[in-house]
Every structure is written in C-alpha cells, then in structure tokens.
Design a protein around this motif. Structure first.
Motif, PDB file in Angstrom:
ATOM      1  N   ASP A   1       0.805  -1.225   0.000  1.00  9.04           N
ATOM      2  CA  ASP A   1       0.000   0.000   0.000  1.00  9.04           C
ATOM      3  C   ASP A   1       0.839   1.277   0.000  1.00  9.04           C
ATOM      4  O   ASP A   1       0.288   2.372  -0.108  1.00  9.04           O
ATOM      5  CB  ASP A   1      -0.943   0.015   1.213  1.00  9.04           C
ATOM      6  CG  ASP A   1      -2.011  -1.065   1.121  1.00  9.04           C
ATOM      7  OD1 ASP A   1      -2.334  -1.477  -0.003  1.00  9.04           O
ATOM      8  OD2 ASP A   1      -2.504  -1.489   2.183  1.00  9.04           O
ATOM      9  N   ASP A   2       2.140   1.143   0.150  1.00 12.54           N
ATOM     10  CA  ASP A   2       3.011   2.316   0.113  1.00 12.54           C
ATOM     11  C   ASP A   2       3.210   2.789  -1.321  1.00 12.54           C
ATOM     12  O   ASP A   2       2.988   2.039  -2.275  1.00 12.54           O
ATOM     13  CB  ASP A   2       4.372   1.989   0.744  1.00 12.54           C
ATOM     14  CG  ASP A   2       4.257   1.671   2.226  1.00 12.54           C
ATOM     15  OD1 ASP A   2       3.318   2.164   2.869  1.00 12.54           O
ATOM     16  OD2 ASP A   2       5.110   0.919   2.735  1.00 12.54           O
TER      17      ASP A   2
ATOM     18  N   ASN B   1       0.733   1.532  -7.231  1.00 14.70           N
ATOM     19  CA  ASN B   1       1.161   2.604  -6.322  1.00 14.70           C
ATOM     20  C   ASN B   1       2.540   3.147  -6.711  1.00 14.70           C
ATOM     21  O   ASN B   1       3.435   3.299  -5.883  1.00 14.70           O
ATOM     22  CB  ASN B   1       1.184   2.123  -4.869  1.00 14.70           C
ATOM     23  CG  ASN B   1      -0.207   1.799  -4.352  1.00 14.70           C
ATOM     24  OD1 ASN B   1      -1.192   1.903  -5.070  1.00 14.70           O
ATOM     25  ND2 ASN B   1      -0.293   1.398  -3.098  1.00 14.70           N
TER      26      ASN B   1
ATOM     27  N   THR C   1      -0.070   4.990   4.949  1.00 15.76           N
ATOM     28  CA  THR C   1       0.799   4.973   3.777  1.00 15.76           C
ATOM     29  C   THR C   1       2.133   5.664   4.058  1.00 15.76           C
ATOM     30  O   THR C   1       2.182   6.730   4.661  1.00 15.76           O
ATOM     31  CB  THR C   1       0.113   5.689   2.601  1.00 15.76           C
ATOM     32  OG1 THR C   1      -1.149   5.074   2.352  1.00 15.76           O
ATOM     33  CG2 THR C   1       0.966   5.636   1.345  1.00 15.76           C
TER      34      THR C   1
END
Length: 362
Positions: free
Chosen positions: A83-84, A124, A153
């Motif tokens: 999710d970063d 992402n 994040t």
C-alpha cells in the motif's frame, strides 16, 4: 538535534570484497531477503542491458541507465509495503518494474509515446518524472493527503544528487518536516548531474547533512551495498510509519554509464574513475558474500539468469511490435468538449491523411 546528524562515513554491512561487518544500529537483513534481493539485482542489470540495446535498435528513444545503481533500485522497492507509494525519477525504470509495472508499460515513456505508459494506482507508482525534483513535491502532497485521510501509507521519493540543487527539493523537505509527514527522501548520489560533479553543486560535507537544517534526520549509506540499503531504508520507512516523520537518506553510488544515450561522458570524467568503481559493483559484491555464506548455488544463479532473460525477452518482444496509432488521439484528450480550433485542426489533419493516401494509391 545531534541525533539527526548522519555518520561521518556511509553505513556499510558488506564491503567490496564481500566480507560482512555487523553494525551496532542497523540490523542485518535476513538471508532470504539478501538472496531474493540478489535475484532482483540480476534482473535489474539484465533490464539495463536490454534497454541499452533497444536504444541502439531505435526501439527506445532514450534510456537513462541505472547500471551500477541497481542496489538502490532494488532496496527502494523491497522496503515498501504493497500500500506504500513510490515516486521515481526518469532513471528509476528498474525500480518501477520491480514494483510490479509491466516492462513494456514502464518503458513506454522512454519510447516517446504520448503518455506515461502505466496507471499509477494499479501498483502505487507515480509517473516517472523527467523534470528534476518535481516529483518530490508531489510525493509530499500525497503523503499529506494520506495523513489527512488517516491512512498508514509511507511514501518513498527518489531523486539524484542533481535534484538537490533545485528549489523543489528544499520546498519538499521543509513542508514534510513542518507537517511531520511519512516520507523517505532517497537521494542516489551518483557523482554527476549530467556533466556537473557534486563538488560544483554543494559545499556541504554531504547531502545527508542538509536534513538537519529542516529538522529531520539524515543518514549516509553505501549505495552499492544492498544489505546496508535494506537496513537503512527499512529503518527510515519504519520511522515514518510509526509517526516519526520524514528522513533523508543519501546513497553513495556511481553512474557507470553515460547520463543517457545522448551523452558523451568521456568529455567530463576520466575512464580510470569509472574503472575504479567497477570493483564496487553491487552484483559482484553481494554474489561473493552469498557464495561465501553458502546461500547461493549454481542452480539458483541459473534460475535467476533465466528469469531475467525471460523479462528481457518480454520487453524486447513488446517494443519490437509497431504500435497502431490513431491520429485522432492528438485531439481526443485535450478537452472534454472539442473547441472550434481543435475541430478545425482535426479536419485539416484528416484531409491531409486522405490526400496522401489517395496519392499513394495512385
């Protein structure tokens, strides 16, 4: 504030001979992380070689190689969770691919296509930025939005030493520090901003020392030591995720090849300097260490090479396919509703295409 000062010498866990030295602050990455990291290094080197070949074949318009900097590319991706977000530069194509972007999509911009080539939200990964340091401001804004939304994040923003001479770099660091944002600024100091050496860009003891002026910690790390990079960047990401705020990490590495295929690096640096850095090659260093520790076998190396060749073949096949272009794309995505001027230009182009087509048939 003294805790914010970087070390006098860059953090190093595996030296140029492959020998390991424990660090009192930064832990040693797990063996499987180093083996998997070496696999990614092999892939990165193969991608660089393939892209350089595609430039010579006219399939890529330009390619800024990260040959010799692959450890930075690998570590930047390995320390992030799914999710970063990664905010890359134009030289970080290998990192973009390792984050999951398909090779053909990751190189579409370098082919000269009209868009960035991939959807940033799928993996992402922000679009690769050609202007220096602009992506740092975007990264900080994204991190600020994540905090406002209550997300966990972490944003890792990559740049080169040349970008630190831009005003955007300083604005991004100041904003991130003031608002205590979860950003890791990762500077790949490869010695040159095109033809300008670092000594002509700053008089600071190191680029990491600039961090203290903004109220954030800075750290220096051997940019050709994947083990040290994983540990230092990993600690910075953990700090950001736990609410500790931003960190500036400077990786000391070297640009082994020209700035791009349009550059003649022999005009501004001596070949002996380049050859000296060849002994610090991140692949050879980690390979020697893993072999010494019994963590790398002939079979595993062969499988890594096979995987890298497969990715290179996929990239080669994709770029060797001529794109089916629609001339109307020039006008389709300018405004939601076309202006009279665009309608006129579209009609003009259509007429020209019809005329040349009729002449060709005749």
């Amino acid at each position: 504030m003294t805790d914010f000062l970087p070390r006098d010498t860059p953090v190093q866990l595996v030296d140029t001979t492959g020998a390991f030295s424990a660090d009192p602050v930064y832990p040693t990455p797990a063996p499987d992380a180093l083996v998997d990291g070496y696999r990614s290094l092999v892939i990165g080197r193969r991608v660089n070689d393939q892209c350089n070949a595609l430039v010579r074949q006219g399939r890529l318009a330009v390619y800024p190689s990260s040959h010799g900097q692959e450890a930075c590319q690998v570590a930047a991706v390995r320390v992030l969770d799914a999710d970063d977000w990664l905010f890359p530069t134009y030289r970080d194509t290998v990192a973009v691919m390792l984050k999951g972007v398909a090779p053909a999509e990751a190189t579409l911009m370098l082919k000269g296509d009209w868009h960035g080539g991939y959807d940033p939200h799928v993996h992402n990964v922000a679009p690769q930025a050609t202007p220096l340091a602009t992506q740092l401001l975007h990264a900080v804004g994204f991190a600020h939005a994540a905090v406002l939304k209550g997300e966990s994040t972490v944003v890792l923003a990559m740049c080169g030493d040349g970008a630190t001479s831009e005003g955007d770099f300083h604005e991004a660091l100041n904003f991130a520090a003031v608002f205590h944002l979860p950003v890791v600024f990762f500077v790949q100091n490869n010695g040159f901003a095109i033809s300008v050496p670092l000594s002509r860009q700053t008089a600071a003891e190191s680029l990491a020392h600039k961090a203290i002026g903004y109220g954030m910690p800075g750290e220096r790390v051997d940019g050709n030591d994947l083990a040290a990079l994983l540990s230092v960047l990993g600690a910075a990401v953990d700090r950001a995720r736990s609410g500790g705020g931003p960190t500036l990490v400077e990786a000391h590495t070297y640009r082994m090849q020209a700035h791009t295929n349009a550059d003649d690096d022999t005009r501004y640096r001596d070949g002996s300097e380049v050859r000296a850095w060849a002994d610090r090659d991140p692949l050879l260093r980690l390979r020697t260490h893993l072999r010494r520790e019994g963590l790398l076998t002939e079979e595993s190396e062969a499988s890594f090479t096979e995987a890298a060749d497969s990715i290179a073949a996929t990239l080669r096949d994709a770029l060797n396919t001529d794109a089916q272009l629609d001339p109307d794309d020039l006008f389709r995505f300018v405004y939601a509703t076309r202006t009279p001027q665009l309608e006129e230009q579209s009609a003009l182009l259509d007429g020209e295409l019809r005329r040349t087509g009729q002449e060709a048939q005749a």
